[in-house]
Design a protein around this motif. Sequence first.
Motif, PDB file in Angstrom:
ATOM      1  N   ARG A 213       0.969  -1.609   0.074  1.00  0.00           N
ATOM      2  CA  ARG A 213      -0.126   0.138   0.076  1.00  0.00           C
ATOM      3  C   ARG A 213       0.845   0.970  -0.072  1.00  0.00           C
ATOM      4  N   GLU A 214       1.893   1.164   0.565  1.00  0.00           N
ATOM      5  CA  GLU A 214       3.031   2.960   1.115  1.00  0.00           C
ATOM      6  C   GLU A 214       3.837   2.960  -0.187  1.00  0.00           C
ATOM      7  N   GLU A 215       3.544   1.710  -1.914  1.00  0.00           N
ATOM      8  CA  GLU A 215       4.378   2.783  -2.816  1.00  0.00           C
ATOM      9  C   GLU A 215       3.932   2.794  -4.197  1.00  0.00           C
ATOM     10  N   LEU A 216       3.125   4.090  -3.757  1.00  0.00           N
ATOM     11  CA  LEU A 216       2.224   5.103  -4.770  1.00  0.00           C
ATOM     12  C   LEU A 216       2.949   6.198  -5.754  1.00  0.00           C
ATOM     13  N   GLU A 217       2.704   6.514  -6.984  1.00  0.00           N
ATOM     14  CA  GLU A 217       3.606   6.646  -7.562  1.00  0.00           C
ATOM     15  C   GLU A 217       2.777   7.747  -7.975  1.00  0.00           C
ATOM     16  N   LEU A 218       2.182   8.695  -7.984  1.00  0.00           N
ATOM     17  CA  LEU A 218       1.586   9.566  -9.154  1.00  0.00           C
ATOM     18  C   LEU A 218       1.854  10.203 -10.381  1.00  0.00           C
ATOM     19  N   ILE A 219       2.072   9.991 -11.735  1.00  0.00           N
ATOM     20  CA  ILE A 219       2.374  10.719 -12.619  1.00  0.00           C
ATOM     21  C   ILE A 219       1.377  11.787 -13.340  1.00  0.00           C
ATOM     22  N   ASN A 220       2.403  12.760 -13.495  1.00  0.00           N
ATOM     23  CA  ASN A 220       1.351  14.383 -14.236  1.00  0.00           C
ATOM     24  C   ASN A 220       2.073  13.711 -16.434  1.00  0.00           C
ATOM     25  N   LEU A 221       0.491  13.833 -17.683  1.00  0.00           N
ATOM     26  CA  LEU A 221       0.665  13.018 -17.921  1.00  0.00           C
ATOM     27  C   LEU A 221       0.918  14.523 -19.198  1.00  0.00           C
ATOM     28  N   ALA A 222       0.629  15.938 -18.413  1.00  0.00           N
ATOM     29  CA  ALA A 222       0.552  17.201 -18.962  1.00  0.00           C
ATOM     30  C   ALA A 222       2.178  17.110 -19.264  1.00  0.00           C
ATOM     31  N   ASP A 223       3.346  16.833 -18.303  1.00  0.00           N
ATOM     32  CA  ASP A 223       4.532  17.261 -18.680  1.00  0.00           C
ATOM     33  C   ASP A 223       5.495  15.461 -17.520  1.00  0.00           C
ATOM     34  N   GLN A 224       5.065  14.789 -17.311  1.00  0.00           N
ATOM     35  CA  GLN A 224       5.787  13.671 -17.165  1.00  0.00           C
ATOM     36  C   GLN A 224       6.477  13.282 -15.970  1.00  0.00           C
ATOM     37  N   SER A 225       5.991  14.959 -14.679  1.00  0.00           N
ATOM     38  CA  SER A 225       6.449  14.872 -13.287  1.00  0.00           C
ATOM     39  C   SER A 225       5.960  14.112 -12.600  1.00  0.00           C
ATOM     40  N   ARG A 226       6.684  13.420 -11.661  1.00  0.00           N
ATOM     41  CA  ARG A 226       6.200  12.575 -11.155  1.00  0.00           C
ATOM     42  C   ARG A 226       5.981  12.382  -9.332  1.00  0.00           C
ATOM     43  N   ARG A 227       5.247  11.969  -8.594  1.00  0.00           N
ATOM     44  CA  ARG A 227       5.237  12.812  -7.199  1.00  0.00           C
ATOM     45  C   ARG A 227       5.515  11.334  -6.218  1.00  0.00           C
ATOM     46  N   LYS A 228       5.822  10.805  -5.002  1.00  0.00           N
ATOM     47  CA  LYS A 228       5.922  10.000  -4.655  1.00  0.00           C
ATOM     48  C   LYS A 228       4.377  10.254  -3.388  1.00  0.00           C
ATOM     49  N   LEU A 229       3.556   9.206  -3.162  1.00  0.00           N
ATOM     50  CA  LEU A 229       2.545   9.336  -2.521  1.00  0.00           C
ATOM     51  C   LEU A 229       2.366   8.616  -1.489  1.00  0.00           C
ATOM     52  N   ALA A 230       1.497   9.028   0.076  1.00  0.00           N
ATOM     53  CA  ALA A 230       1.148   7.364   1.082  1.00  0.00           C
ATOM     54  C   ALA A 230       0.186   7.117   1.148  1.00  0.00           C
ATOM     55  N   TYR A 231       0.179   6.232   1.188  1.00  0.00           N
ATOM     56  CA  TYR A 231      -1.763   5.749   0.861  1.00  0.00           C
ATOM     57  C   TYR A 231      -2.269   6.808   1.312  1.00  0.00           C
ATOM     58  N   GLN A 232      -1.982   6.084   2.986  1.00  0.00           N
ATOM     59  CA  GLN A 232      -3.135   7.720   3.903  1.00  0.00           C
ATOM     60  C   GLN A 232      -2.836   8.989   2.733  1.00  0.00           C
ATOM     61  N   GLU A 233      -2.563   9.536   2.882  1.00  0.00           N
ATOM     62  CA  GLU A 233      -2.705  11.132   2.338  1.00  0.00           C
ATOM     63  C   GLU A 233      -3.587  11.381   0.919  1.00  0.00           C
ATOM     64  N   ILE A 234      -4.348  10.311   0.560  1.00  0.00           N
ATOM     65  CA  ILE A 234      -5.552  10.129  -0.955  1.00  0.00           C
ATOM     66  C   ILE A 234      -6.322  10.084   0.548  1.00  0.00           C
ATOM     67  N   LEU A 235      -5.960   9.083   0.932  1.00  0.00           N
ATOM     68  CA  LEU A 235      -7.232   9.106   2.231  1.00  0.00           C
ATOM     69  C   LEU A 235      -7.915  10.176   3.382  1.00  0.00           C
ATOM     70  N   ALA A 236      -6.738  11.583   3.343  1.00  0.00           N
ATOM     71  CA  ALA A 236      -6.655  12.694   3.860  1.00  0.00           C
ATOM     72  C   ALA A 236      -7.654  13.958   3.131  1.00  0.00           C
ATOM     73  N   GLU A 237      -7.964  14.663   4.149  1.00  0.00           N
ATOM     74  CA  GLU A 237     -10.208  15.350   3.399  1.00  0.00           C
ATOM     75  C   GLU A 237      -8.834  16.313   2.766  1.00  0.00           C
ATOM     76  N   ASP A 238      -7.800  17.165   3.250  1.00  0.00           N
ATOM     77  CA  ASP A 238      -7.024  18.000   1.981  1.00  0.00           C
ATOM     78  C   ASP A 238      -6.258  17.702   1.472  1.00  0.00           C
ATOM     79  N   PHE A 239      -6.633  16.091   0.950  1.00  0.00           N
ATOM     80  CA  PHE A 239      -5.932  16.290  -0.118  1.00  0.00           C
ATOM     81  C   PHE A 239      -6.376  16.752  -1.713  1.00  0.00           C
TER      82      PHE A 239
END
Length: 428
Positions: free
Chosen positions: A400-426
């Motif tokens: 669950r902790e191995e998450l990566e978000l790829i922006n397809l507009a510019d190919q930039s990548r950022r690491k995410l924790a699973y709990q970040e997605i569940l947070a209200e301010d995500f």
Amino acid sequence: MTVDNPSLEAILPKGVKDFLPIKAAKIEFLQNTLLAVFSRWGFRPIVPPSLEYLEVLERGLGTGLRDKTFRFDDRQSGKLVAFTPDITPQVARIVATRMKDVPLPLRLCYTGRVLRHTEQQVGKDREIFQAGVEMIGLDSPEADAEMIAMAVECLQALGAKEFTIDVGQVEFFRGVMADQRLPDSLAAELRGAIARKDSSSLKALLETAPLDDRAREEILALPRLFGGREVLEKASHVVTNDRSRRALDNLATVLDILTVYGVEDHVTFDLGELRGLDYHTGLTFQGFLTGIGRAVCLGGRYDNLTARYGYPAPATGFAFNLLNLLFALDRELDAVAAHQTDVLIFQSGSNKECAQQIARALRAKGYSAARDIIARGLEESINYAQKMNFRFILCAGENREELELINLADQSRRKLAYQEILAEDFAL
């Protein structure tokens, strides 16, 4: 199943079309934008049926639409039924039979499809997408002006840059012709020449017509009475009968109200416009976009329609032809058709539970999210996401902790924790 028969490329009847996602998105935008404007003006939606009994429907149809109606036997009732060729008569029937106890005026709007027989010509639509309004119970220039002002606002909301609303008044023509005792065939030829703006043919017809010089002068002027505000003044010097003068007074009052609304610059007058002569009872109008010969909207006053269903009431309204709008604004609508889905979720391994939970969490936050269910590599999924217009691809491993978000507009990548997605301010 693979179909090898090339003739299936043309399996649809002439005059109807499939609309693939891009065109469908444009049509949906047109519908939603028009309905939003209708709602701001206080109109409420109504949904008539696709089928009507022919004998009932025909009460509200003019001769032209009767000839264009699709009809067939109903096995259940044994009666003839029909697909409606126009929604306005349906609204008139509903008002007269289902809403006659509701206080007037009624402001009703609709979107829907109608079917019409057409000549066998390439490009003639038999299936027509309509969006329109009907105002029942008001006989006033302000109601007529409201229809025109709303049509202008609709076109502005759709992003149309250059357009005109051509306004006519069938009572003006009726006043000119009321006292002329002409053979029906000659009267029909005169109407045709006026409608075509064919002054030379009109002059030739009038030379042998049993008319006095004043009547000839009035009729001959009709094709030339089009333009701006000055047309009303010009017409007032041409006609002498009270009926035509009342029609001009109506148009002058409507124009004054449109000036208050700030839309008068879009309005032109055409007193030789004879569309709907057997149907309309006063002001008529058509909307045209610059460079497009087809009207995108038609409207006007029709005070006798609900009476055909037993409930006399004045009425006015208009309807947009969405396919004509689509033709006229196709390029301008490219941006709205470029629908983007927010996230494609990719997960390697056999256990997809993490990806499914992420999809559920994103949708709960209002994002659009789809699972890449097909078993394929990340690069293939990225290629698919780009072609299908996704904004991001979210890669999840079995951990669950191995998450990566790829922006397809510019190919930039950022690491995410699973709990970040569940947070209200995500936020993506």
